[in-house]
Design an enzyme around this catalytic site. Structure first.
Site, PDB file in Angstrom:
ATOM      1  N   ASN A   1       1.194   3.343  -3.095  1.00  0.00           N
ATOM      2  CA  ASN A   1       1.537   3.864  -4.121  1.00  0.00           C
ATOM      3  C   ASN A   1       1.004   5.108  -4.472  1.00  0.00           C
ATOM      4  O   ASN A   1       1.782   6.275  -5.221  1.00  0.00           O
ATOM      5  CB  ASN A   1       1.126   3.181  -5.448  1.00  0.00           C
ATOM      6  CG  ASN A   1       1.917   1.576  -5.144  1.00  0.00           C
ATOM      7  OD1 ASN A   1       2.655   1.225  -4.540  1.00  0.00           O
ATOM      8  ND2 ASN A   1       1.328   0.636  -6.085  1.00  0.00           N
TER       9      ASN A   1
ATOM     10  N   ASN B   1     -10.768  -2.764  -5.143  1.00  0.00           N
ATOM     11  CA  ASN B   1     -10.411  -1.806  -6.167  1.00  0.00           C
ATOM     12  C   ASN B   1     -10.914  -1.730  -7.379  1.00  0.00           C
ATOM     13  O   ASN B   1     -10.483  -0.603  -7.859  1.00  0.00           O
ATOM     14  CB  ASN B   1      -8.672  -2.418  -6.089  1.00  0.00           C
ATOM     15  CG  ASN B   1      -8.010  -2.247  -4.870  1.00  0.00           C
ATOM     16  OD1 ASN B   1      -6.963  -2.917  -4.854  1.00  0.00           O
ATOM     17  ND2 ASN B   1      -8.104  -1.147  -4.150  1.00  0.00           N
TER      18      ASN B   1
ATOM     19  N   ASP C   1       0.679  -1.211   0.020  1.00  0.00           N
ATOM     20  CA  ASP C   1       0.081   0.132   0.104  1.00  0.00           C
ATOM     21  C   ASP C   1       0.729   1.276  -0.026  1.00  0.00           C
ATOM     22  O   ASP C   1       2.064   1.171   0.492  1.00  0.00           O
ATOM     23  CB  ASP C   1      -0.892   0.068   1.243  1.00  0.00           C
ATOM     24  CG  ASP C   1      -1.958   0.988   1.177  1.00  0.00           C
ATOM     25  OD1 ASP C   1      -2.489   1.297  -0.119  1.00  0.00           O
ATOM     26  OD2 ASP C   1      -2.599   1.358   2.056  1.00  0.00           O
TER      27      ASP C   1
HETATM   28  C1  IPE Z   1      -5.316  -2.802   0.088  1.00  0.00           C
HETATM   29  O1  IPE Z   1      -4.977  -1.481  -0.340  1.00  0.00           O
HETATM   30  C2  IPE Z   1      -5.236  -3.589  -1.389  1.00  0.00           C
HETATM   31  C3  IPE Z   1      -3.967  -3.700  -1.926  1.00  0.00           C
HETATM   32  C4  IPE Z   1      -2.813  -3.189  -1.415  1.00  0.00           C
HETATM   33  C5  IPE Z   1      -3.993  -4.210  -3.152  1.00  0.00           C
HETATM   34  P1  IPE Z   1      -6.149  -0.354  -0.336  1.00  0.00           P
HETATM   35  O2  IPE Z   1      -5.681   0.916  -0.556  1.00  0.00           O
HETATM   36  O3  IPE Z   1      -7.194  -0.758  -1.232  1.00  0.00           O
HETATM   37  O4  IPE Z   1      -6.872  -0.446   1.047  1.00  0.00           O
HETATM   38  P2  IPE Z   1      -7.700   0.677   1.826  1.00  0.00           P
HETATM   39  O5  IPE Z   1      -8.885   1.128   1.019  1.00  0.00           O
HETATM   40  O6  IPE Z   1      -6.949   1.739   2.310  1.00  0.00           O
HETATM   41  O7  IPE Z   1      -8.358  -0.300   2.916  1.00  0.00           O
HETATM   42  C1  IPE Z   2      -1.665   0.340  -3.294  1.00  0.00           C
HETATM   43  O1  IPE Z   2      -1.168   1.473  -3.583  1.00  0.00           O
HETATM   44  C2  IPE Z   2      -1.801  -0.434  -4.854  1.00  0.00           C
HETATM   45  C3  IPE Z   2      -3.403  -0.759  -4.896  1.00  0.00           C
HETATM   46  C4  IPE Z   2      -4.118  -0.893  -3.972  1.00  0.00           C
HETATM   47  C5  IPE Z   2      -3.598  -1.310  -6.223  1.00  0.00           C
HETATM   48  P1  IPE Z   2      -2.587   2.626  -3.384  1.00  0.00           P
HETATM   49  O2  IPE Z   2      -3.131   2.887  -4.649  1.00  0.00           O
HETATM   50  O3  IPE Z   2      -3.860   2.050  -2.610  1.00  0.00           O
HETATM   51  O4  IPE Z   2      -2.113   3.970  -2.689  1.00  0.00           O
HETATM   52  P2  IPE Z   2      -2.505   4.858  -1.493  1.00  0.00           P
HETATM   53  O5  IPE Z   2      -3.104   4.097  -0.285  1.00  0.00           O
HETATM   54  O6  IPE Z   2      -3.879   5.705  -2.177  1.00  0.00           O
HETATM   55  O7  IPE Z   2      -1.595   5.808  -1.241  1.00  0.00           O
HETATM   56 MG    MG Z   3      -4.292   2.279  -0.437  1.00  0.00          MG
END
Ligand code: IPE
Ligand code: IPE
Ligand code: MG
Length: 251
Positions: free
Chosen positions: A17, A63, A15
């Site tokens: 990115n 997602n 998480d």
């Molecule tokens: C969890 O991250 C899913 C992945 C890393 C693939 P999210 O960014 O989707 O989680 P929440 O929404 O913060 O709980």
């Molecule tokens: C994790 O990073 C990747 C996926 C869930 C696909 P995020 O895209 O959730 O990054 P943040 O949490 O918004 O920083």
């Molecule tokens: Mg995230």
């Protein structure tokens, strides 16, 4: 890092990115691209350390609710990853698997994924499982449906529905329950990752954003795991030996 007592199965919630990109004034997909580089580093480091199974949470069932452009960028990166990492996976004896509702993935991704899973199925090195369109609750529901269908056809009795029977129906646990779950990005939640299997996993949360994650961070997580005493509801080694020492029969 100590060599013994490695976690057999490590799961990572990758998480942060989006925040990594936003902090640099970039669009979120730039963060996902850097995240793919972190995947590469982490797979290599885990394999070199001797971790037997690595499960990466790459895309949750939830997602799909993200804006179309971001989902498309993620699917394009996944496609690129499967092409770019083919050599690394096959050349290093890695066995690739996928868990989740992969039927929802674009055809081109499914084709590449299926090809690499088949080509690597007899490999005996680390098992790399990609959680794609994955949800822990969904996996539990699916396992329940499977067992319920067997009850309906009288293949099994209601009384046969046990923890072990459920576990058997969960692809995420075919490599064993996770021993260590790492979540990057600073949030302290599970977000529907390996819900059933994580019953006794050690949880390691780090503020490092996924694109910045590397071998030292994996080492830190493994070292934290190695400092834990796992008791599984029992009293653990320490308690057992101190009890022996204080009991009259042992002196
Ligand atoms: C969890 O991250 C899913 C992945 C890393 C693939 P999210 O960014 O989707 O989680 P929440 O929404 O913060 O709980
Ligand atoms: C994790 O990073 C990747 C996926 C869930 C696909 P995020 O895209 O959730 O990054 P943040 O949490 O918004 O920083
Ligand atoms: Mg995230």
């Amino acid at each position: 890092m100590r060599l013994g007592n490695l976690p057999n199965h490590v799961g990572i919630i990758m998480d942060g990115n989006g925040r990594w990109a936003t902090a640099r004034g970039l669009e979120r997909p730039h963060g996902h691209r850097e995240g793919a580089a972190a995947v590469r580093r982490t797979v290599r480091a885990a394999r070199e350390k001797g971790v037997r199974a690595l499960t990466l949470y790459a895309f949750s069932e939830q997602n799909w609710a993200r804006p179309g452009g971001e989902v498309e960028a993620l699917m394009a990166l996944l496609q690129e990853f499967l092409v770019g990492e083919r050599e690394e996976i096959l050349g290093n004896g890695i066995r690739l698997r996928a868990i989740g509702n992969t039927k929802r993935l674009p055809l081109v991704v499914r084709t590449l994924l299926g090809g690499l899973i088949a080509a690597s199925e007899h490999n005996e090195g680390m098992t790399l499982t990609l959680a794609l369109s994955y949800g822990g609750q969904e996996e539990i529901a699916e396992a329940c449906r499977t067992l319920a269908a067997r009850v309906a056809t009288k293949e099994i009795d209601v009384g046969d529905i046990s923890v072990a029977a459920l576990r058997n129906e969960m692809p995420s646990l075919a490599v064993g329950d996770p021993d260590l779950i790492v979540r990057t990005g600073g949030e302290r939640r599970i977000s529907n990752f390996l819900l059933f299997g994580l019953a006794y996993a050690e949880l390691h949360f780090t503020d490092v954003l996924w694109p910045d994650f590397g071998e030292p961070d994996l080492d830190e997580a493994i070292a934290a795991f190695q400092r834990c005493e796992r008791r599984f509801g029992g009293l653990g080694e320490g308690a057992a030996s101190s009890q022996r020492a204080s009991s009259p029969s042992a002196t």
